[in-house]
Design a protein around this motif. Structure first.
Motif, mmCIF file in Angstrom:
data_model
loop_
_atom_site.group_PDB
_atom_site.id
_atom_site.type_symbol
_atom_site.label_atom_id
_atom_site.label_comp_id
_atom_site.label_asym_id
_atom_site.label_seq_id
_atom_site.Cartn_x
_atom_site.Cartn_y
_atom_site.Cartn_z
ATOM 1 N N GLN A 149 8.615 -7.803 8.292
ATOM 2 C CA GLN A 149 7.845 -9.045 8.270
ATOM 3 C C GLN A 149 7.114 -9.143 6.938
ATOM 4 N N PRO A 150 6.913 -10.353 6.456
ATOM 5 C CA PRO A 150 6.092 -10.480 5.241
ATOM 6 C C PRO A 150 4.670 -10.028 5.525
ATOM 7 N N VAL A 151 3.998 -9.520 4.527
ATOM 8 C CA VAL A 151 2.610 -9.098 4.699
ATOM 9 C C VAL A 151 1.743 -10.328 4.973
ATOM 10 N N VAL A 152 1.048 -10.294 6.089
ATOM 11 C CA VAL A 152 0.138 -11.379 6.443
ATOM 12 C C VAL A 152 -1.287 -10.903 6.218
ATOM 13 N N ARG A 153 -2.042 -11.678 5.474
ATOM 14 C CA ARG A 153 -3.444 -11.339 5.236
ATOM 15 C C ARG A 153 -4.233 -11.638 6.500
ATOM 16 N N LEU A 154 -4.472 -10.627 7.310
ATOM 17 C CA LEU A 154 -5.252 -10.800 8.523
ATOM 18 C C LEU A 154 -6.621 -11.365 8.180
ATOM 19 N N SER A 155 -7.158 -12.137 9.109
ATOM 20 C CA SER A 155 -8.502 -12.657 8.887
ATOM 21 C C SER A 155 -9.501 -11.510 8.831
ATOM 22 N N ARG A 156 -10.670 -11.808 8.287
ATOM 23 C CA ARG A 156 -11.714 -10.796 8.146
ATOM 24 C C ARG A 156 -12.958 -11.241 8.902
ATOM 25 N N ALA A 157 -13.710 -10.255 9.361
ATOM 26 C CA ALA A 157 -14.964 -10.532 10.059
ATOM 27 C C ALA A 157 -16.028 -9.566 9.550
ATOM 28 N N VAL A 189 -9.232 -7.955 10.871
ATOM 29 C CA VAL A 189 -9.252 -7.835 12.330
ATOM 30 C C VAL A 189 -8.020 -8.484 12.943
ATOM 31 N N ASP A 190 -7.689 -8.043 14.159
ATOM 32 C CA ASP A 190 -6.751 -8.793 14.982
ATOM 33 C C ASP A 190 -7.410 -9.002 16.341
ATOM 34 N N LEU A 191 -6.650 -9.476 17.316
ATOM 35 C CA LEU A 191 -7.211 -9.750 18.642
ATOM 36 C C LEU A 191 -6.166 -9.421 19.696
ATOM 37 N N LYS A 208 -11.262 0.849 7.329
ATOM 38 C CA LYS A 208 -11.099 1.255 5.937
ATOM 39 C C LYS A 208 -11.013 0.013 5.063
ATOM 40 N N LYS A 209 -11.796 0.002 3.988
ATOM 41 C CA LYS A 209 -11.825 -1.164 3.106
ATOM 42 C C LYS A 209 -10.438 -1.462 2.559
ATOM 43 N N GLY A 210 -9.997 -2.719 2.703
ATOM 44 C CA GLY A 210 -8.704 -3.153 2.194
ATOM 45 C C GLY A 210 -7.542 -2.879 3.117
ATOM 46 N N SER A 211 -7.739 -2.068 4.162
ATOM 47 C CA SER A 211 -6.639 -1.724 5.063
ATOM 48 C C SER A 211 -6.299 -2.896 5.970
ATOM 49 N N LEU A 212 -5.010 -2.994 6.313
ATOM 50 C CA LEU A 212 -4.542 -4.000 7.257
ATOM 51 C C LEU A 212 -4.144 -3.371 8.587
ATOM 52 N N VAL A 213 -4.328 -2.056 8.734
ATOM 53 C CA VAL A 213 -3.925 -1.341 9.944
ATOM 54 C C VAL A 213 -5.141 -1.174 10.845
ATOM 55 N N VAL A 214 -5.090 -1.801 12.014
ATOM 56 C CA VAL A 214 -6.248 -1.836 12.898
ATOM 57 C C VAL A 214 -6.185 -0.785 14.003
ATOM 58 N N ASN A 215 -5.080 -0.072 14.132
ATOM 59 C CA ASN A 215 -4.921 0.885 15.220
ATOM 60 C C ASN A 215 -5.934 2.021 15.110
ATOM 61 N N SER A 216 -6.495 2.415 16.244
ATOM 62 C CA SER A 216 -7.481 3.489 16.239
ATOM 63 C C SER A 216 -6.884 4.798 15.738
ATOM 64 N N SER A 217 -5.599 5.006 15.989
ATOM 65 C CA SER A 217 -4.942 6.229 15.533
ATOM 66 C C SER A 217 -4.775 6.262 14.021
ATOM 67 N N GLN A 218 -4.987 5.106 13.367
ATOM 68 C CA GLN A 218 -4.824 5.018 11.925
ATOM 69 C C GLN A 218 -6.137 4.671 11.226
ATOM 70 N N HIS A 233 0.812 -1.211 0.000
ATOM 71 C CA HIS A 233 0.000 0.000 0.000
ATOM 72 C C HIS A 233 0.851 1.270 0.000
ATOM 73 N N SER A 234 2.141 1.124 -0.283
ATOM 74 C CA SER A 234 3.056 2.264 -0.217
ATOM 75 C C SER A 234 3.370 2.795 -1.609
ATOM 76 N N THR A 235 3.889 4.013 -1.628
ATOM 77 C CA THR A 235 4.361 4.614 -2.884
ATOM 78 C C THR A 235 5.863 4.383 -3.024
ATOM 79 N N ALA A 236 6.363 4.600 -4.229
ATOM 80 C CA ALA A 236 7.795 4.449 -4.452
ATOM 81 C C ALA A 236 8.589 5.414 -3.575
ATOM 82 N N ALA A 237 8.056 6.624 -3.394
ATOM 83 C CA ALA A 237 8.746 7.612 -2.555
ATOM 84 C C ALA A 237 8.789 7.161 -1.099
ATOM 85 N N GLU A 238 7.701 6.576 -0.614
ATOM 86 C CA GLU A 238 7.690 6.084 0.769
ATOM 87 C C GLU A 238 8.659 4.937 0.956
ATOM 88 N N ARG A 239 8.729 4.040 -0.034
ATOM 89 C CA ARG A 239 9.675 2.926 0.078
ATOM 90 C C ARG A 239 11.114 3.427 0.061
#
Length: 518
Positions: A450-458, A471-473, A496-506, A427-433
């Motif tokens: 870490q490799p990207v892990v496809r978190l489970s969905r609920a 989601v995480d737990l 956010k649809k498609g996002s893997l970041v679960v933190n409330s700040s994000q 989900h990053s841009t070339a500039a961010e990388r």
């Protein structure tokens, strides 16, 4: 597995879920026979399945058995009714002032905590494995912390490299030779678990300094129970309401043994802290004083709280302040949040701190890579819960591997939390990388990958219908006289649809977590 029939004004009568049959209703049975990748029933219309593990549906679209009652019940609820319940839940959060604070934003920072209406369900058998794995993990981490601040056997035996420990910015040399009460360095922990595409739970990271979020778990449960009272009662959900009293008992177990009726306080940075709602909530639930540094004083290595009746001795401090700020005489001299002399009182054994100073070395994201080795070293057991594969940027070969695949990696700063200091490659841009490439090369010790892990969905109730979100737990572990883990935890949701970041700040939120009795 829920099989109870129920009748009230929340749901109509629903056919029981039979043990010997996978059918839940005629509609769901018909859908289960279809190999479709999209669910089309009631609020689940348009619900799409992909290669991520779905908590409610299996790969063929069949409802997982422990979700049967929830699915069947939701099919009977009109869409307008679900919207009203969602609005009522949001209003309850608002009226209770259940908030969090986002730092670094120019717009208003205090927000109502986002909460999803639909609970996430974990079967009893899955929970037993989680509970055993977390008990094993916190036991090993406590042994590790005692060891590195005393004998250092694990370092001498080269199981964990010395430089990894001694270069950790959360390692406190001041703790060398200091005994924590009952050898409990970590009293309260919140360990983040994720479920990968194969359905197994693995540990993403440990939170051992001042883990937060448990108030959202407790308040979320109360609100969801009011929204779905009959469904909650019929599913045989294991309770979590006793967490506050379990925490209080855990803190009491740390008090100096000669103190018959120990006084316990919760030390908060104050109203401007992002988790202040939680501090006030827990203090009220436990019936203890909520204090700030200015409310306390230390004389002759004894800690006191200022009261209208004069100074009263304090025996246990449940601190929600980071090490750096807890005592200006021992750590940062510019801190106005802590208590001058508190560390000396702790070192003298006159007061207990939960958690102890210096626990952050054990939740450093680089040290995390060695937790399985710690379990084998101290306990002689194989880990019940595995780690996510982790690459250390201090290793030349691993660093080169990661830098060549940044677009498919998650890069994290070892001492950050809340989703900050992180790159998600896909989900990053070339500039961010390129920016992270420079950061890694400039300070390899500060990053892991870490490799990207496809978190489970609920299923989450968004825009009037159920939609899948990752989601995480985060279960909460207490370690006093014994290990106590209330059944459930905070399920965090990437709203956010498609996002893997679960933190409330994000942009993340939470949902209630139900663990069934059977």
């Amino acid at each position: 597995m829920c099989r109870t029939r129920y009748v009230d004004n929340t749901f109509p009568v629903v056919k029981p879920f039979p043990v010997e049959s996978a059918a839940i209703s005629e509609a769901s049975a018909l859908r289960m026979a279809m190999p479709a990748q999209q669910i089309d029933a009631g609020p689940f219309t348009g619900y799409e399945l992909d290669d991520a593990w779905d908590e409610m549906f299996d790969g063929s679209g069949a409802v997982r058995p422990h979700y049967g009652e929830l699915y069947n019940g939701l099919l009977t609820v009109p869409a307008d009714d679900l919207r009203r319940r969602k609005q009522a839940a949001d209003l309850a959060f608002f009226n209770q002032g259940i908030t969090f604070t986002v730092y670094g934003r120019q717009e208003g920072t205090e927000r109502i905590f986002p909460h999803d209406l639909l609970p996430r369900i974990i079967s009893h058998s899955e929970w037993r494995e989680i509970e055993a794995g977390l008990t094993q993990r916190i036991t090993a981490l406590n042994l590790f912390l005692r060891d590195i601040y005393h004998e250092g056997r694990i370092l001498a035996d080269k199981v964990v490299p010395r430089d990894v420990v001694y270069t950790c910015r959360h390692y406190r040399r001041e703790m060398r030779g200091v005994l924590a009460p009952r050898d409990r360095y970590v009293t309260v922990a919140g360990t983040d678990l994720i479920r990968g595409p194969d359905g197994r739970f693995v540990v993403l990271e440990d939170n051992l300094r001042v883990p937060s979020g448990v108030s959202y778990m407790l308040t979320g449960r109360e609100i969801v129970k009011r929204m779905f009272p009959a469904l909650y009662a019929s599913c045989g959900v294991m309770p979590i309401e006793h967490y506050s009293q379990a925490l209080l008992a855990t803190l009491r177990a740390l008090a100096p043994r000669e103190r018959i009726d120990p006084r316990i306080v919760l030390l908060s940075p104050g109203v401007y802290n992002s988790a202040y709602f939680e501090h006030a909530f827990l203090a009220r639930q436990m019936g203890i004083d909520l204090v700030e540094g200015r409310d306390m004083a230390v004389h002759d290595d004894i800690v006191y709280i200022r009261t209208t009746a004069g100074l009263q001795r304090v025996d246990v401090v449940y601190r929600r302040i980071d090490d750096d700020f807890i005592d200006p005489l021992a750590f940062r001299p510019d801190s106005s949040l802590g208590v001058a002399g508190l560390f000396n009182a702790f070192r003298a054994g006159n007061v207990a701190l939960a958690n102890a100073i210096g626990t952050g070395v054990a939740d450093d994201k680089a040290v995390y890579a060695w937790v399985p080795a710690m379990i084998r070293y101290y306990l002689g057991e194989d880990p019940i819960l595995q780690n996510v594969e982790t690459f250390l940027m201090t290793d030349d070969a691993q660093r080169d591997h990661v830098l060549g695949k940044l677009e498919s990696m998650v890069v994290k700063a070892v001492g950050e939390s809340g989703g900050y200091g992180m790159l998600i490659g896909p989900h990053s841009t070339a500039a961010e990388r390129e920016e992270f490439r420079r950061r890694i090369l400039a300070d390899p010790r500060n990053y892991i990958a870490q490799p990207v892990v496809r978190l489970s969905r609920a299923p989450c109730f968004i825009d009037g219908r159920a939609q899948p979100r990752h989601v995480d737990l985060r279960p909460y572990i207490l370690f006093g006289d014994k290990v106590t883990i209330v059944p459930g935890g905070l399920t965090r949701v990437a709203l956010k649809k498609g996002s893997l970041v679960v933190n409330s700040s994000q942009g993340g939120g939470s949902k209630d977590t139900w663990v069934t009795h059977e």
